[in-house]
Design an enzyme around this catalytic site. Structure first.
Site, short mmCIF file in Angstrom:
data_model
loop_
_atom_site.label_atom_id
_atom_site.label_comp_id
_atom_site.label_asym_id
_atom_site.label_seq_id
_atom_site.Cartn_x
_atom_site.Cartn_y
_atom_site.Cartn_z
CB ILE A 32 -0.95 -0.02 1.21
CG1 ILE A 32 -2.00 -1.13 1.05
CG2 ILE A 32 -1.64 1.33 1.38
CD1 ILE A 32 -2.84 -1.38 2.28
CE1 TYR A 183 -0.01 -5.69 10.73
CE2 TYR A 183 -2.32 -6.31 10.64
CZ TYR A 183 -1.26 -5.57 10.17
OH TYR A 183 -1.47 -4.69 9.13
CE LYS A 187 -1.46 -1.03 10.84
NZ LYS A 187 -0.38 -0.24 10.20
#
Length: 318
Positions: A32, A183, A187
């Site tokens: 991204i 994870y 985030k």
């Protein structure tokens, strides 16, 4: 600045010009982040790719220049897993630019399998890189950001964070390590940081604003090829066709962050994501997720992050 009623509809394929502005994209060499950098480069801005791998950064830079004639793109070596290296990285950036109009906190590590890994500083790898690295980097970038007329810090969260919760007693996942959960929590910590940062910036009357974005569901198999950065095979394209009903490629996953950087209507403290179920489509403003409105937890996470990184945050401390 146009009012909300007079501004034309946002068009991801017709971005406003940004000549003279400077943007830093962490992890801009792949995924991204690459598409955030490519799209921002098309506006005439100078785009700096923050990357720990010089060879990959060179390949990404060449790819952007091939697709965007006259692109002003360069790279700076940046390793978010090594907090001691950040000062030198920012110093090298300061030699090239006088101000920074935006930083997109995109770089990230996602591990699928045990065992638990640590950074050289002794932090769990995903929490240490995704959250603490960006936290400390922002602290060091604040003079460059404050030198711009109206800079933005855009933090890239994840839909994976929506179902997670922060455990302040086990930020490093030492007691119960599960890669996907670690994870998601890393985030989520980033998203808490982005919102808390804006509150502190507002309290300090700073010219810098902090915005949070997330890419929705972005798959490699739905992402157009950018060789050698990314190559999509015909088999992958066909196999991903059913997923395209709800998910999208990483080029589209970049859209919310790009809008958060460029749109004059965007304000600090907002959350931006894809329009359709938060998973795909044009970027739009979302309501801040309920668990992200816990101001006490955000403040405690901020203090813990300061302790773990040594960041002081001067004007952002309120």
């Amino acid at each position: 600045m146009p009012s909300a009623s007079s501004a034309p509809p946002w068009n991801v394929h017709r971005l406003p010009r940004s000549d003279g502005r400077v943007f830093l994209v962490t992890g801009g060499n792949a995924g991204i982040g690459y598409f955030v950098a490519e799209q921002l480069s098309s506006t005439g801005a100078t785009v700096v790719l923050g990357s720990r791998n010089p060879a990959k950064a060179e390949a990404a830079t060449a790819s952007i220049r091939d697709r965007v004639p006259g692109a002003r793109v360069r790279a700076v070596r940046l390793d978010l897993a090594d907090l001691s290296s950040l000062e030198a990285a920012v110093a090298s950036l300061e030699l090239e630019v006088e101000h920074l109009d935006a930083v997109v906190h995109n770089a990230g590590v996602a591990l699928d399998d045990p065992p638990r890994e640590e950074t050289g500083d002794g932090h769990e790898l995903m929490f240490g890189t995704n959250h603490l690295g960006h936290f400390a980097l922002t602290d060091r970038l604040m003079p460059l950001l404050s030198a711009a007329p109206a800079a933005r810090v855009v933090t890239m969260g994840s839909f994976a964070a929506k179902s997670e919760r922060i455990d302040l007693d086990d930020l490093q996942s030492r007691r119960d390590y599960r890669p996907k959960r670690a994870y998601g929590r890393s985030k989520l910590a980033q998203m808490y940081f982005g919102l808390e940062l804006d509150r502190r910036l507002r309290a300090a009357d700073s010219v810098v604003a902090s915005v949070v974005a997330h890419p929705g569901g972005a798959l490699d198999s739905l992402t157009p090829s950018r060789p050698p950065v990314h190559v999509r095979t015909a088999g992958a394209r066909l196999g991903a066709a059913p997923a395209a009903l709800l998910l999208q490629g990483k080029h589209a996953g970049a859209w919310p962050a790009v809008r958060a950087v460029l749109d004059p209507e965007v304000r600090g403290g907002q959350l931006w994501g894809p329009r359709l179920f938060g998973l795909r489509g044009a970027p739009r403003r979302e309501a801040v997720w309920n668990h992200l409105t816990d101001l006490s937890l955000a403040a405690r996470l901020w203090e813990a992050s300061c302790d773990l990184t040594g960041a002081g945050f001067g004007t952002a401390s309120g």
